[in-house]
Design an enzyme around this catalytic site. Structure first.
Site, PDB file in Angstrom:
ATOM      1  CB  SER A 144       8.125   6.208   8.150  1.00 31.49           C
ATOM      2  OG  SER A 144       8.495   4.948   8.661  1.00 31.49           O
ATOM      3  CE1 TYR A 157       7.338   4.193   3.216  1.00 32.04           C
ATOM      4  CE2 TYR A 157       8.724   3.418   5.018  1.00 32.04           C
ATOM      5  CZ  TYR A 157       7.530   3.952   4.570  1.00 32.04           C
ATOM      6  OH  TYR A 157       6.531   4.236   5.465  1.00 32.04           O
TER       7      TYR A 157
HETATM    8  P1  NAP Z   1      -2.564   1.119   4.313  1.00 36.03           P
HETATM    9  O1  NAP Z   1      -3.293   0.644   5.513  1.00 36.03           O
HETATM   10  O2  NAP Z   1      -2.037   0.112   3.348  1.00 36.03           O
HETATM   11  O3  NAP Z   1      -3.518   2.143   3.542  1.00 36.03           O
HETATM   12  C1  NAP Z   1      -3.097   2.747   2.386  1.00 36.03           C
HETATM   13  C2  NAP Z   1      -4.184   3.679   1.867  1.00 36.03           C
HETATM   14  O4  NAP Z   1      -3.626   4.421   0.827  1.00 36.03           O
HETATM   15  C3  NAP Z   1      -5.381   2.970   1.297  1.00 36.03           C
HETATM   16  O5  NAP Z   1      -6.526   3.728   1.602  1.00 36.03           O
HETATM   17  C4  NAP Z   1      -5.108   2.964  -0.210  1.00 36.03           C
HETATM   18  O6  NAP Z   1      -6.357   2.859  -0.903  1.00 36.03           O
HETATM   19  C5  NAP Z   1      -4.411   4.298  -0.358  1.00 36.03           C
HETATM   20  N1  NAP Z   1      -3.447   4.472  -1.438  1.00 36.03           N
HETATM   21  C6  NAP Z   1      -2.430   3.651  -1.765  1.00 36.03           C
HETATM   22  N2  NAP Z   1      -1.714   4.173  -2.781  1.00 36.03           N
HETATM   23  C7  NAP Z   1      -2.288   5.367  -3.082  1.00 36.03           C
HETATM   24  C8  NAP Z   1      -2.013   6.375  -4.030  1.00 36.03           C
HETATM   25  N3  NAP Z   1      -1.003   6.265  -4.901  1.00 36.03           N
HETATM   26  N4  NAP Z   1      -2.808   7.484  -4.069  1.00 36.03           N
HETATM   27  C9  NAP Z   1      -3.834   7.598  -3.208  1.00 36.03           C
HETATM   28  N5  NAP Z   1      -4.144   6.674  -2.290  1.00 36.03           N
HETATM   29  C10 NAP Z   1      -3.384   5.566  -2.230  1.00 36.03           C
HETATM   30  O7  NAP Z   1      -1.291   2.031   4.713  1.00 36.03           O
HETATM   31  P2  NAP Z   1      -0.862   2.658   6.126  1.00 36.03           P
HETATM   32  O8  NAP Z   1      -0.016   1.681   6.843  1.00 36.03           O
HETATM   33  O9  NAP Z   1      -2.033   3.252   6.792  1.00 36.03           O
HETATM   34  O10 NAP Z   1       0.146   3.809   5.629  1.00 36.03           O
HETATM   35  C11 NAP Z   1      -0.255   5.166   5.569  1.00 36.03           C
HETATM   36  C12 NAP Z   1       0.953   6.054   5.729  1.00 36.03           C
HETATM   37  O11 NAP Z   1       1.609   5.761   6.968  1.00 36.03           O
HETATM   38  C13 NAP Z   1       2.023   5.936   4.640  1.00 36.03           C
HETATM   39  O12 NAP Z   1       2.541   7.218   4.375  1.00 36.03           O
HETATM   40  C14 NAP Z   1       3.097   5.088   5.295  1.00 36.03           C
HETATM   41  O13 NAP Z   1       4.370   5.345   4.752  1.00 36.03           O
HETATM   42  C15 NAP Z   1       2.994   5.596   6.729  1.00 36.03           C
HETATM   43  N6  NAP Z   1       3.572   4.684   7.701  1.00 36.03           N
HETATM   44  C16 NAP Z   1       3.002   3.469   7.958  1.00 36.03           C
HETATM   45  C17 NAP Z   1       3.580   2.634   8.912  1.00 36.03           C
HETATM   46  C18 NAP Z   1       3.005   1.296   9.259  1.00 36.03           C
HETATM   47  O14 NAP Z   1       3.661   0.547  10.011  1.00 36.03           O
HETATM   48  N7  NAP Z   1       1.811   0.944   8.797  1.00 36.03           N
HETATM   49  C19 NAP Z   1       4.736   3.042   9.582  1.00 36.03           C
HETATM   50  C20 NAP Z   1       5.289   4.277   9.286  1.00 36.03           C
HETATM   51  C21 NAP Z   1       4.694   5.104   8.349  1.00 36.03           C
HETATM   52  P3  NAP Z   1      -6.465   2.401  -2.469  1.00 36.03           P
HETATM   53  O15 NAP Z   1      -5.876   1.036  -2.546  1.00 36.03           O
HETATM   54  O16 NAP Z   1      -7.931   2.474  -2.777  1.00 36.03           O
HETATM   55  O17 NAP Z   1      -5.663   3.434  -3.216  1.00 36.03           O
END
Ligand code: NAP
Length: 260
Positions: A144, A157
């Site tokens: 991130s 985080y």
């Molecule tokens: P998201 O849209 O909320 O999706 C999260 C996904 O992870 C869902 O499919 C959820 O499905 C699954 N999940 C959650 N906890 C889990 C666990 N313990 N084990 C397995 N699966 C799990 O999240 P996102 O924004 O795409 O984030 C994905 C990654 O990108 C993360 O590493 C986050 O730190 C990183 N990131 C995101 C952003 C941002 O702005 N969005 C920025 C920087 C980095 P279920 O509920 O079915 O488990």
């Protein structure tokens, strides 16, 4: 979006991939020809995401895998190898941010959870997967921008995401020359995960720069990221186009301040 076919005949495992960035990564790799293995904690989400990908003509295996669950991690790898015989690409994407407290006010149980899901589970999954990764294979960790700028509300985080930058370097050395290990550090992407940045009052008041407009202003490109932006960078690193790249992190943040 994906006229390239860089992953034909390849098998890609993407964790936490039933929505958001993980789903888009699976979709991108699948549209480029990979057989993709998607997973998350809830069967219903797995089924729906697998169906959505199949409708796009993608070969997909969907499994429940909470990354903290050792049996489910083992099952994810075993079922993948049973069905496809190998793993070429592994994308470690799962993370949580359960608290917006300052670091010194974060409960020990929350510190443990952050470390265990955001860092340790990725290592444990790689331990299971490593014997099956093909020579020429590729690992991508999802970090991130907060790994470079651990702002308030994202501080602890962010520190776990900083750890992934080091983990990328260390694993790249450990797994070379057979396997490449790289990292993508997304900027701000509207997803379920990042909702809290615009809806949580304490974050907004703790750091005006972390509400939606503040975040937009911090980019040079004056827009938030999309899940497809993250998928494109991940696909590049996972592909042979990046065959001379290992131990690196690509920041995909529209130019948010990160490093020289
Ligand atoms: P998201 O849209 O909320 O999706 C999260 C996904 O992870 C869902 O499919 C959820 O499905 C699954 N999940 C959650 N906890 C889990 C666990 N313990 N084990 C397995 N699966 C799990 O999240 P996102 O924004 O795409 O984030 C994905 C990654 O990108 C993360 O590493 C986050 O730190 C990183 N990131 C995101 C952003 C941002 O702005 N969005 C920025 C920087 C980095 P279920 O509920 O079915 O488990």
């Amino acid at each position: 979006m994906a006229s390239l076919k860089r992953f034909e005949g390849k098998v890609a495992v993407v964790t936490a991939s039933t929505q958001g960035i993980g789903f888009s990564i699976a979709e991108r790799l699948g549209l480029e020809g990979a057989s993709v293995v998607i997973s998350s904690r809830r069967q219903k989400n797995v089924d729906e995401a697998a169906e959505a990908l199949r409708k796009k003509g993608i070969e997909v295996l969907g499994l429940v895998c909470h990354v903290l669950n050792a049996e489910q991690r083992k099952n994810l790898i075993e079922k993948t190898v049973e069905k496809y015989g190998k793993i070429d690409v592994l994308v470690s994407n799962a993370a949580v941010n359960p608290s917006v407290s300052t670091i010194l006010e974060t409960k020990e149980s929350v510190l443990d959870k952050l470390w265990e899901i955001n860092v340790k589970a990725a290592i444990l999954l790689l331990k299971d997967a490593a014997p099956h990764l093909k020579k020429g294979g590729s690992i991508v960790l999802i970090s991130s921008i907060a790994g470079y700028q651990p702002d308030s509300g994202l501080a602890m985080y962010g520190v776990t995401k900083t750890a992934l930058l080091g983990l990328t370097k260390a694993l790249a050395a450990e797994m070379a020359p057979e396997i490449r290990v790289n990292c993508v550090a997304p900027g701000f992407v509207p997803t379920h995960f990042s909702d809290f940045l615009t809806s949580n009052e304490s974050i907004v008041s703790a750091s005006q720069a972390n509400n939606k407009n503040g975040l937009l202003e911090r980019t040079l490109l004056k827009r938030l990221g999309t899940t497809n932006d993250m998928a494109a960078a991940t696909a590049f690193l996972a592909s042979d186009d990046a065959s001379y790249v290992t131990g690196e992190t690509i920041i995909v943040s529209g130019g948010m301040q990160s490093r020289l």
